[in-house]
Design a protein around this motif. Structure first.
Motif, PDB file in Angstrom:
ATOM      1  N   THR A  65       0.822  -1.220   0.000  1.00 28.26           N
ATOM      2  CA  THR A  65       0.000   0.000   0.000  1.00 28.26           C
ATOM      3  C   THR A  65       0.855   1.269   0.000  1.00 28.26           C
ATOM      4  OG1 THR A  65      -0.215  -0.243   2.407  1.00 28.26           O
ATOM      5  CG2 THR A  65      -2.024  -1.067   1.045  1.00 28.26           C
ATOM      6  N   ASP A  66       2.016   1.242   0.621  1.00 28.14           N
ATOM      7  CA  ASP A  66       2.874   2.427   0.611  1.00 28.14           C
ATOM      8  C   ASP A  66       3.395   2.710  -0.799  1.00 28.14           C
ATOM      9  OD1 ASP A  66       2.475   2.764   3.284  1.00 28.14           O
ATOM     10  OD2 ASP A  66       4.491   2.140   3.905  1.00 28.14           O
ATOM     11  N   ILE A  67       3.905   1.680  -1.456  1.00 29.72           N
ATOM     12  CA  ILE A  67       4.446   1.857  -2.807  1.00 29.72           C
ATOM     13  C   ILE A  67       3.340   2.257  -3.780  1.00 29.72           C
ATOM     14  CG2 ILE A  67       5.486   0.638  -4.768  1.00 29.72           C
ATOM     15  CD1 ILE A  67       7.107  -1.009  -2.736  1.00 29.72           C
ATOM     16  N   CYS A  68       2.193   1.604  -3.674  1.00 28.54           N
ATOM     17  CA  CYS A  68       1.100   1.893  -4.607  1.00 28.54           C
ATOM     18  C   CYS A  68       0.495   3.271  -4.354  1.00 28.54           C
ATOM     19  CB  CYS A  68       0.031   0.801  -4.519  1.00 28.54           C
ATOM     20  SG  CYS A  68       0.559  -0.766  -5.235  1.00 28.54           S
ATOM     21  N   ASP A  69       0.502   3.697  -3.097  1.00 33.74           N
ATOM     22  CA  ASP A  69       0.022   5.045  -2.797  1.00 33.74           C
ATOM     23  C   ASP A  69       0.959   6.081  -3.407  1.00 33.74           C
ATOM     24  OD1 ASP A  69      -1.606   7.026  -1.595  1.00 33.74           O
ATOM     25  OD2 ASP A  69      -0.223   7.165   0.097  1.00 33.74           O
ATOM     26  N   ARG A 126      -6.745   0.777  -7.782  1.00 33.10           N
ATOM     27  CA  ARG A 126      -7.559   1.277  -8.884  1.00 33.10           C
ATOM     28  C   ARG A 126      -7.844   0.157  -9.886  1.00 33.10           C
ATOM     29  NH1 ARG A 126      -4.260   5.464 -11.241  1.00 33.10           N
ATOM     30  NH2 ARG A 126      -3.578   3.945 -12.809  1.00 33.10           N
ATOM     31  N   GLU A 127      -9.094   0.054 -10.303  1.00 35.75           N
ATOM     32  CA  GLU A 127      -9.509  -1.029 -11.186  1.00 35.75           C
ATOM     33  C   GLU A 127      -8.917  -0.854 -12.576  1.00 35.75           C
ATOM     34  OE1 GLU A 127     -13.644  -2.889 -13.058  1.00 35.75           O
ATOM     35  OE2 GLU A 127     -13.705  -1.666 -11.223  1.00 35.75           O
ATOM     36  N   THR A 128      -8.463  -1.959 -13.155  1.00 36.99           N
ATOM     37  CA  THR A 128      -8.030  -1.991 -14.554  1.00 36.99           C
ATOM     38  C   THR A 128      -8.840  -3.068 -15.266  1.00 36.99           C
ATOM     39  OG1 THR A 128      -6.234  -3.519 -13.995  1.00 36.99           O
ATOM     40  CG2 THR A 128      -5.700  -1.173 -14.096  1.00 36.99           C
ATOM     41  N   ALA A 132       2.697   5.685  -5.963  1.00 32.76           N
ATOM     42  CA  ALA A 132       2.546   5.617  -7.422  1.00 32.76           C
ATOM     43  C   ALA A 132       1.235   6.222  -7.900  1.00 32.76           C
ATOM     44  CB  ALA A 132       2.641   4.164  -7.877  1.00 32.76           C
ATOM     45  N   GLY A 133       0.340   6.544  -6.960  1.00 33.61           N
ATOM     46  CA  GLY A 133      -0.934   7.143  -7.322  1.00 33.61           C
ATOM     47  C   GLY A 133      -1.922   6.185  -7.964  1.00 33.61           C
ATOM     48  N   VAL A 134      -1.839   4.892  -7.608  1.00 33.52           N
ATOM     49  CA  VAL A 134      -2.726   3.900  -8.235  1.00 33.52           C
ATOM     50  C   VAL A 134      -3.802   3.397  -7.268  1.00 33.52           C
ATOM     51  CG1 VAL A 134      -0.945   3.196  -9.869  1.00 33.52           C
ATOM     52  CG2 VAL A 134      -1.195   1.949  -7.692  1.00 33.52           C
ATOM     53  N   LEU A 135      -3.959   4.087  -6.133  1.00 35.23           N
ATOM     54  CA  LEU A 135      -4.999   3.707  -5.190  1.00 35.23           C
ATOM     55  C   LEU A 135      -6.184   4.667  -5.288  1.00 35.23           C
ATOM     56  CD1 LEU A 135      -2.946   2.859  -1.942  1.00 35.23           C
ATOM     57  CD2 LEU A 135      -3.587   1.352  -3.842  1.00 35.23           C
ATOM     58  N   ASP A 136      -7.385   4.134  -5.104  1.00 34.81           N
ATOM     59  CA  ASP A 136      -8.567   4.982  -5.042  1.00 34.81           C
ATOM     60  C   ASP A 136      -8.637   5.660  -3.677  1.00 34.81           C
ATOM     61  OD1 ASP A 136      -9.502   4.542  -7.601  1.00 34.81           O
ATOM     62  OD2 ASP A 136     -10.621   2.746  -7.051  1.00 34.81           O
ATOM     63  N   ARG A 160       3.665  -0.174 -14.631  1.00 33.02           N
ATOM     64  CA  ARG A 160       4.811   0.699 -14.899  1.00 33.02           C
ATOM     65  C   ARG A 160       4.832   1.896 -13.940  1.00 33.02           C
ATOM     66  NH1 ARG A 160       7.456  -1.611 -18.764  1.00 33.02           N
ATOM     67  NH2 ARG A 160       6.432  -2.596 -20.563  1.00 33.02           N
ATOM     68  N   GLU A 161       3.647   2.384 -13.576  1.00 35.29           N
ATOM     69  CA  GLU A 161       3.572   3.451 -12.565  1.00 35.29           C
ATOM     70  C   GLU A 161       4.091   2.951 -11.226  1.00 35.29           C
ATOM     71  OE1 GLU A 161      -0.116   6.085 -12.726  1.00 35.29           O
ATOM     72  OE2 GLU A 161      -0.784   4.366 -13.913  1.00 35.29           O
ATOM     73  N   VAL A 162       3.701   1.743 -10.878  1.00 37.68           N
ATOM     74  CA  VAL A 162       4.160   1.164  -9.610  1.00 37.68           C
ATOM     75  C   VAL A 162       5.661   0.928  -9.647  1.00 37.68           C
ATOM     76  CG1 VAL A 162       3.997  -0.880  -8.117  1.00 37.68           C
ATOM     77  CG2 VAL A 162       1.918   0.124  -9.100  1.00 37.68           C
TER      78      VAL A 162
END
Length: 445
Positions: free
Chosen positions: A163-167, A179-181, A169-173, A192-194
Motif C-alpha cells: 500500500t505504501d508503494i502503490c500510494d 484502482r480497477e483496470t 505511485a498514485g494507483v490507489l482509489d 509501470r507506474e508502480v
C-alpha cells in the motif's frame, strides 16, 4: 482384494495393516460426562505450516465444544505421498472416517469406489446445503449426480500489493483500494507506474520449475475469455488456441525484467515482496500470514479482470468420506456433525487467508471487518477449477506437464503457439489412458 491403483501388493497390505490398527484405536473411546461413549473419529489431512496450526486450533475448538466425538488427526506430507496413502486406505476399505482432499482431485477417485458419497438430505438437516455455498463451489463437489466432497474453503490465486508503494505511485482509489483496470494494456500501464516507485520491480511472480504457478496464472487469464478447457474421456482436449496464446504472450509481457524479474522462483518472488522491494505479488491466499509476519503495509484483491469475464483460479480444501467396507452408521453420523461444526466455526480459517465456503461465515459483519480477506471474498463467486479429468488437480502431474511445455516461453521467449501444441499433445496422450481407479471405465454416476 486387488487394489484398483497401481500399487505393489506389499504397499497395499502395509496400508491395510496400518489403517486396521487405526480402526482398533478408534474403538478405545472414553465415556463422556453424560455416561455415553465418546467416539474417536480418525481424520486425515495434508495441511502443514500456518494452515496446519490453524487446523489444529479448529479441531481443538470442535473437540471442546461437545462430548459426543473427539477428532484424532493424522497429518501426512502434501501431494503425492498423501494421496497415495489415502488411496491405499480407501482401496482396502479401512480408511479414516473423514479426510481432506483438494476438490480438483475428487473426480479421479469417485469412479473407483475410493470415496463414499455424502447424503445431501442429512447434510441439509445440519444446515449444510446448496443455499449455504457459492454456486461454483457447491457444484464442484458433485461427480455425476452425487455429492462426493464438501468444501471447507476456496483458496484463490490473488494479487497482493504494497500500500505504501502503490500510494506513492498514485494507483490507489480514495478508499485505499487498488484502482480497477479492465484490459491488459491498462494493467501494464498501472504496473509501470508502480515500478517507478518500487525499489526493484513492480510485480513479483515466481515460476521457475513450478508448473503449478505457471498454470494458476495462465488458466485464470484463459478463463477470463469466458472459456474453459474441456477434457472429454477418450477424446481430445478442447483448447481455444487463440485465447491460450494470448494468455502466454501477456505473461511474457509481465516477465520483461522491468515489470517483473525475467527469472524468479516461487520463494524468491515471495521474499522480494515480503521485504518491500516490489509493489505487487501474484500468489495464493496461503501467503497471507507470511506477509502479516513481515509487518508489511499491504492489501490484497482479485487478479484484475482483463479479458471481459470475471474468473479467478482456485482450488478448495474439501471434506471427503474415504470408502469404508463396513461403515458404522452412528460413527458416520458423527462425521456429518463434525463437518457441519467445522463449516460453521470456520472464521478462524478465514483469518488464515482462505475464503470459507460456508456463506453464513463470509456474510457476517465480523468477516466484513477482516482485511484484506474481505477485499477478495468476491472471488468465491467466480472460482475456476482445473479442467475435469482423472489426472488433473492440485498435487497431480498435470500442472507439471503444463510447466514443462511452456516454461521456455516465459524464460527465453519461445513461441507460445508451439508450447500450446506440445501441451495439447501431452494431454491427449493422457486422455487415451484409463483412469487407474476405474481401468475398465465401468463406473456410472
Amino acid at each position: 482384494m486387488t487394489p484398483p491403483l497401481d500399487l505393489s501388493r506389499r504397499q497395499f497390505l502395509t496400508a491395510a495393516t496400518l489403517t486396521a490398527g487405526a480402526a482398533l484405536l478408534a474403538g478405545c473411546s472414553p465415556l463422556s460426562p453424560t455416561g455415553s461413549r465418546t467416539e474417536t473419529l480418525q481424520f486425515w489431512h495434508l495441511l502443514s505450516g500456518g494452515d496446519g496450526v490453524t487446523m489444529s486450533s479448529l479441531l481443538d475448538g470442535v473437540n471442546s465444544a461437545q462430548s459426543d466425538y473427539r477428532i484424532r488427526p493424522t497429518v501426512l506430507a502434501w501431494g503425492t505421498p498423501y494421496y497415495t496413502k489415502l488411496a491405499m486406505a480407501g482401496a482396502g476399505g479401512r480408511a479414516p472416517d473423514v479426510a481432506i482432499m483438494h476438490a480438483t482431485r475428487v473426480n479421479g477417485w469417485a469412479p473407483g469406489g475410493l470415496l463414499d458419497a455424502w447424503d445431501v438430505d442429512r447434510l441439509a438437516e445440519l444446515g449444510v446445503d446448496r443455499s449455504t455455498f457459492p454456486g461454483p463451489i457447491w457444484e464442484k463437489g458433485f461427480v455425476g449426480d452425487r455429492l462426493f466432497s464438501v468444501a471447507l474453503d476456496a483458496h484463490p490465486f490473488v494479487l497482493m500489493f504494497n500500500t505504501d508503494i502503490c500510494d506513492a505511485a498514485g494507483v490507489l482509489d480514495s478508499d485505499g483500494t487498488l484502482r480497477e483496470t479492465s484490459s491488459p494494456e491498462e494493467f501494464v500501464d498501472q504496473l509501470r507506474e508502480v515500478g517507478a516507485q518500487a525499489p526493484d520491480h513492480a510485480l513479483s511472480f515466481g515460476y521457475l520449475g513450478d508448473g503449478a504457478q505457471m498454470w494458476r496464472l495462465f488458466y485464470g487469464l484463459y478463463a477470463q475469455h469466458g472459456l474453459q478447457i474441456e477434457l472429454p474421456v477418450g477424446g481430445k482436449a478442447v483448447i481455444d488456441k487463440d485465447a491460450a496464446v494470448e494468455a502466454l504472450r501477456f505473461m511474457q509481457t509481465l516477465l520483461d525484467g522491468e515489470i517483473a524479474a525475467a527469472r524468479a522462483d516461487y520463494g524468491g518472488a515471495v521474499a522480494e515482496f515480503a521485504t518491500g522491494k516490489s509493489g505487487m505479488l501474484m500468489t495464493g491466499v496461503w501467503e497471507l500470514r507470511t506477509m502479516q509476519a513481515a509487518n508489511l503495509p499491504f492489501d490484497a484483491t482479485t487478479i484484475p479482470t482483463l479479458y471481459g469475464t470475471p474468473a479467478v483460479y482456485a482450488d478448495s480444501h474439501s471434506f471427503v468420506l474415504p470408502h469404508q467396507a463396513n461403515a458404522n452408521d452412528e460413527r458416520r453420523d458423527l462425521v456429518y456433525r463434525f463437518v457441519a461444526d467445522m463449516l460453521k466455526d470456520s472464521f478462524q480459517w478465514a483469518e488464515a487467508g482462505h475464503i470459507p465456503a460456508y456463506l453464513p461465515v463470509t456474510s457476517s459483519p465480523a468477516y466484513d471487518d477482516l482485511v484484506p480477506q474481505a477485499h477478495y471474498a468476491s472471488a468465491a463467486d467466480h472460482v475456476v477449477y482445473d479442467p475435469t479429468a482423472w489426472f488433473t488437480g492440485s498435487g497431480s502431474s498435470f500442472q507439471g506437464e503444463f510447466g514443462a511445455a511452456v516454461q521456455n516461453v516465459l524464460l527465453s521467449g519461445a513461441d507460445p503457439a508451439a508450447a500450446i501444441d506440445r501441451f495439447e499433445a501431452r494431454v491427449n496422450t493422457l486422455l487415451r489412458q484409463p483412469n487407474p481407479a476405474d481401468p475398465e471405465g465401468t463406473w456410472k454416476s
